[in-house]
Design a protein around this motif. Structure first.
Motif, PDB file in Angstrom:
ATOM      1  N   TYR A  81      35.354  48.550  40.654  1.00 55.91           N
ATOM      2  CA  TYR A  81      35.979  47.437  41.371  1.00 55.91           C
ATOM      3  C   TYR A  81      37.487  47.609  41.399  1.00 55.91           C
ATOM      4  O   TYR A  81      38.098  48.043  40.427  1.00 55.91           O
ATOM      5  N   ALA A  82      38.073  47.222  42.513  1.00 52.10           N
ATOM      6  CA  ALA A  82      39.525  47.156  42.586  1.00 52.10           C
ATOM      7  C   ALA A  82      40.006  45.972  41.758  1.00 52.10           C
ATOM      8  O   ALA A  82      39.284  44.986  41.578  1.00 52.10           O
ATOM      9  N   GLU A  83      41.225  46.065  41.289  1.00 50.67           N
ATOM     10  CA  GLU A  83      41.779  44.974  40.485  1.00 50.67           C
ATOM     11  C   GLU A  83      41.796  43.666  41.254  1.00 50.67           C
ATOM     12  O   GLU A  83      41.621  42.602  40.671  1.00 50.67           O
ATOM     13  N   SER A  84      42.000  43.748  42.547  1.00 51.51           N
ATOM     14  CA  SER A  84      42.118  42.536  43.362  1.00 51.51           C
ATOM     15  C   SER A  84      40.818  41.737  43.445  1.00 51.51           C
ATOM     16  O   SER A  84      40.843  40.550  43.776  1.00 51.51           O
ATOM     17  N   VAL A  85      39.682  42.369  43.128  1.00 52.47           N
ATOM     18  CA  VAL A  85      38.399  41.677  43.237  1.00 52.47           C
ATOM     19  C   VAL A  85      37.633  41.646  41.917  1.00 52.47           C
ATOM     20  O   VAL A  85      36.588  40.991  41.821  1.00 52.47           O
ATOM     21  N   GLU A  86      38.140  42.345  40.908  1.00 51.31           N
ATOM     22  CA  GLU A  86      37.468  42.387  39.609  1.00 51.31           C
ATOM     23  C   GLU A  86      37.217  40.987  39.089  1.00 51.31           C
ATOM     24  O   GLU A  86      38.105  40.134  39.091  1.00 51.31           O
ATOM     25  N   GLY A  87      35.983  40.732  38.662  1.00 49.45           N
ATOM     26  CA  GLY A  87      35.637  39.420  38.128  1.00 49.45           C
ATOM     27  C   GLY A  87      35.205  38.420  39.175  1.00 49.45           C
ATOM     28  O   GLY A  87      34.629  37.371  38.844  1.00 49.45           O
ATOM     29  N   ARG A  88      35.455  38.705  40.425  1.00 48.49           N
ATOM     30  CA  ARG A  88      35.041  37.786  41.498  1.00 48.49           C
ATOM     31  C   ARG A  88      33.937  38.381  42.370  1.00 48.49           C
ATOM     32  O   ARG A  88      33.087  37.665  42.879  1.00 48.49           O
ATOM     33  N   ARG A 126      28.398  40.636  46.475  1.00 45.49           N
ATOM     34  CA  ARG A 126      28.489  39.205  46.245  1.00 45.49           C
ATOM     35  C   ARG A 126      29.947  38.860  46.001  1.00 45.49           C
ATOM     36  O   ARG A 126      30.592  39.425  45.126  1.00 45.49           O
ATOM     37  N   MET A 127      30.473  37.931  46.779  1.00 50.09           N
ATOM     38  CA  MET A 127      31.888  37.575  46.700  1.00 50.09           C
ATOM     39  C   MET A 127      32.011  36.110  46.339  1.00 50.09           C
ATOM     40  O   MET A 127      31.567  35.238  47.102  1.00 50.09           O
ATOM     41  N   ALA A 129      38.257  28.523  51.086  1.00 49.57           N
ATOM     42  CA  ALA A 129      38.759  29.115  49.840  1.00 49.57           C
ATOM     43  C   ALA A 129      37.987  28.529  48.656  1.00 49.57           C
ATOM     44  O   ALA A 129      37.715  27.331  48.612  1.00 49.57           O
ATOM     45  N   GLY A 130      37.632  29.414  47.737  1.00 55.14           N
ATOM     46  CA  GLY A 130      36.822  29.003  46.592  1.00 55.14           C
ATOM     47  C   GLY A 130      35.336  29.175  46.807  1.00 55.14           C
ATOM     48  O   GLY A 130      34.550  29.074  45.855  1.00 55.14           O
ATOM     49  N   GLY A 131      34.950  29.427  48.041  1.00 54.37           N
ATOM     50  CA  GLY A 131      33.540  29.576  48.366  1.00 54.37           C
ATOM     51  C   GLY A 131      33.024  30.978  48.105  1.00 54.37           C
ATOM     52  O   GLY A 131      33.738  31.836  47.562  1.00 54.37           O
ATOM     53  N   SER A 132      31.784  31.194  48.504  1.00 56.77           N
ATOM     54  CA  SER A 132      31.116  32.471  48.253  1.00 56.77           C
ATOM     55  C   SER A 132      30.435  32.988  49.513  1.00 56.77           C
ATOM     56  O   SER A 132      30.065  32.209  50.398  1.00 56.77           O
TER      57      SER A 132
END
Length: 125
Positions: free
Chosen positions: A60-67, A82-83, A13-16
């Motif tokens: 983007y879906a709200e659940s992933v927006e910004g990430r 890119r996640m 968690a927190g990774g990419s």
């Protein structure tokens, strides 16, 4: 059109992670290449797409927006996802797919047409 998603794996968690979608075949009939995911026992969730036109519009879906960030390399016929800041709830099999159109933006819903095998992303907490 054939699509192949790759790049999944196990991450804390927190990774990419960066997923790749290799696209082969003619895409002139489609609006975009999109991504959706599906976790065991849950419905498919649309998460992002990038248009194939010169504008390169992204959704983007709200659940992933910004990430999450979707981008493409035309020369390589590849679309990437890119996640960042991954969460345990991002655990799922991720698929890339051809998109005929955007049905709704809230919630995000695409008219998916075809997809290949997915790639598993597991986020450990």
């Amino acid at each position: 059109v054939q699509l192949q998603a790759s790049g999944g794996g196990l991450v804390q968690a927190g990774g990419s992670l960066r997923l790749s979608c290799s696209v082969s075949g003619p895409t002139s009939d489609y609006y975009a290449i999109g991504w959706f995911r599906q976790a065991p026992g849950t419905e498919r969730e649309t998460i992002s797409c990038i248009s194939l036109g010169d504008d390169g519009n992204t959704y983007y879906a709200e659940s992933v927006e910004g990430r999450f960030t979707v981008f493409r390399d035309k020369a390589k016929n590849t679309v990437y996802l890119r996640m960042n800041s991954l969460k345990s709830e991002d655990t799922a099999v991720y698929y890339c797919a051809t998109v005929r159109g955007v049905v709704t933006t809230t919630p995000l819903n695409f008219a998916f047409d075809s997809w290949g095998q997915g790639t598993l992303v597991t986020v450990s907490s």
